[in-house]
Design a protein around this motif. Structure first.
Motif, PDB file in Angstrom:
ATOM      1  N   LYS A 115       0.836  -1.210   0.000  1.00 51.88           N
ATOM      2  CA  LYS A 115       0.000   0.000   0.000  1.00 51.88           C
ATOM      3  C   LYS A 115       0.867   1.254   0.000  1.00 51.88           C
ATOM      4  O   LYS A 115       1.920   1.295   0.629  1.00 51.88           O
ATOM      5  CB  LYS A 115      -0.871   0.040   1.266  1.00 51.88           C
ATOM      6  CG  LYS A 115      -1.800  -1.147   1.379  1.00 51.88           C
ATOM      7  CD  LYS A 115      -3.230  -0.677   1.536  1.00 51.88           C
ATOM      8  CE  LYS A 115      -4.184  -1.852   1.523  1.00 51.88           C
ATOM      9  NZ  LYS A 115      -5.529  -1.469   1.133  1.00 51.88           N
TER      10      LYS A 115
ATOM     11  N   LYS B 124       1.589   4.871   1.279  1.00 51.67           N
ATOM     12  CA  LYS B 124       1.293   5.539   2.544  1.00 51.67           C
ATOM     13  C   LYS B 124       1.894   6.936   2.589  1.00 51.67           C
ATOM     14  O   LYS B 124       2.845   7.222   1.872  1.00 51.67           O
ATOM     15  CB  LYS B 124       1.880   4.722   3.698  1.00 51.67           C
ATOM     16  CG  LYS B 124       1.529   3.242   3.587  1.00 51.67           C
ATOM     17  CD  LYS B 124       1.376   2.578   4.916  1.00 51.67           C
ATOM     18  CE  LYS B 124       0.676   1.238   4.713  1.00 51.67           C
ATOM     19  NZ  LYS B 124       0.632   0.433   5.921  1.00 51.67           N
TER      20      LYS B 124
ATOM     21  N   THR C 220      -2.458   4.967   5.152  1.00 53.72           N
ATOM     22  CA  THR C 220      -2.691   4.627   3.756  1.00 53.72           C
ATOM     23  C   THR C 220      -3.475   5.758   3.107  1.00 53.72           C
ATOM     24  O   THR C 220      -4.349   6.361   3.730  1.00 53.72           O
ATOM     25  CB  THR C 220      -3.473   3.308   3.603  1.00 53.72           C
ATOM     26  OG1 THR C 220      -4.717   3.450   4.264  1.00 53.72           O
ATOM     27  CG2 THR C 220      -2.702   2.158   4.198  1.00 53.72           C
TER      28      THR C 220
END
Lengths: 238, 238
Positions: free
Chosen positions: A28, A30, A123
């Motif tokens: 992810k 971030k 995120t």
DNA sequence: GCAAAAGTGTTTCATCTACACCCATGT
DNA sequence: ACATGGGTGTAGATGAAACACTTTTGC
């Protein structure tokens, strides 16, 4: 233009820098946010930033904030955009020069700048409301990042020094919010000749271990001088 | 970060906007410069710019300067970069937010802003020394323009509402400082379907008159929404 | 009829896309 | 032996590059 004024009237503004610090972890994308512990926007999450010192260069100020917040130096840092709506700060006219930064998240050691503030990774796809106009700044940064990884080999700044092709693909997929076709992605990136095969493999994974590569910046610089253009496409057509 | 300071210490800066105003005429890319009639840099050519008013938005300030200098409104204007080296201005800490603008040079009517200053177009490839750090700003603007016309249909902002394909090609050639192959250039640009054939031709030329086209922005917006990417290439290979 | 630029088609080559199966390792 | 992700080749379509001659107008 109106008649000449006393120039001193103009010297009543302040400048800040704000950093959008991107990291990549667990597949992810971030960003690093700090929880404010004073008004305005007390308890809101905000971009790390601070006033620019009177004799400090803008980029130096951004680098300083980054160092103080994360302990990191010599990381990718680039000016993004300047935000200066008259009403964006309640202390007076404050203009902020936003920078964005790409860091290897494993190198991060929070140092909450003497203020014992929370500082954590978030995120990007589920941010709550941020302080000031920081949501807008993040949106602009995301947009720039999407374009930037297409035409310049900056994605590597978010990965560890040795990475697998699948990790690199996941990085592109996370930023572009799309899926890419494995074979074509690999062919494309390898055909540029910018990745050095480290002749090492992953360890401790419960499947065939992947080869590790590193990005060879020296080769990139040479190619770039002779007219080479880095370019990745989002494709996977419709 | 150092201990908390008196925030007032920070409110001693000023900020300006400076505009890099591009035009295209006689096959050459030009920028609009103003000759300074007061120190510092008296008699040097400089970018049009001025202090931002206390309650004025940045982009509004850039648009205002543009209007006051050229009489033009509603033209293409985009933020470029912010320059803030501590020593760049002798009156104190002055940070400038640079904008760049693309205008149709035929629409230009100079109004030297009450100050009776010279204001004229200069071809970009033989600029003398400019005031402040304006040479650096122009260099950054040129770089941005080169990239911008590649991926967005902004070149049309520099041409009259009706133009020929050859004029458009010369525009690309001037900005990229390269030569393009006529047939391929035409095929490429026409295949995008963004140009409307006006069914009119040039008049008064001593050769076969060329067809006139206009850029259809409505079509572009529609295509863009459905994932279309404008893209021109520099090619003409090596 | 000559000068000057406008306009046009085809072949070659490179790149992009779509797609399915075997491989190496840990458990 | 099975589950998991790693790794690869090819055919077809699309787009890019190279290249030369005819057309229309003004003078």
């Amino acid at each position: 233009m109106q008649a000449r004024k006393n120039f001193n009237d103009f010297f009543k503004s302040a400048f800040t820098v704000d950093n959008v610090i991107f990291g990549f972890d667990e597949g992810k994308l971030k960003i690093l946010l700090i929880r404010r512990n004073e008004p305005p926007f007390e308890d809101f999450w905000a971009l790390p930033g601070y006033f620019v010192q009177p004799k400090e260069d803008l980029e130096a100020a951004a680098a300083r904030v980054l160092r103080e917040m994360t302990g990191m130096e010599n990381v990718y840092l680039e000016q993004l955009h300047t935000f200066g709506s008259p009403g964006r700060h309640n202390l007076g006219r404050v203009i902020t020069v936003a920078y964005y930064s790409l860091v290897k998240i494993a190198d991060f050691r929070p140092r909450a700048a003497g203020l014992a503030q929370d500082i954590t990774w978030h995120t990007v796809d589920d941010l709550e409301q941020l302080a000031f106009d920081h949501e807008e700044i993040v949106a602009v940064a995301l947009d720039k990042l999407k374009k930037s990884i297409r035409t310049r080999p900056v994605g590597f700044e978010l990965l560890p020094p040795a990475f697998t092709l699948t990790e690199l693909q996941h990085l592109y997929e996370a930023i572009w919010e799309t899926e890419l076709e494995k074979r074509n992605f690999r062919k494309k990136i390898l055909s540029m000749g910018l990745l050095e095969d480290l002749n090492r493999t992953q360890e401790g994974v419960a499947h065939r271990p992947a080869k590790l590569y590193r990005f060879d910046e020296a080769i990139y610089r040479k190619l770039e001088e002779s007219g080479f253009n880095f370019e990745m496409k989002e494709s996977k057509s419709k």
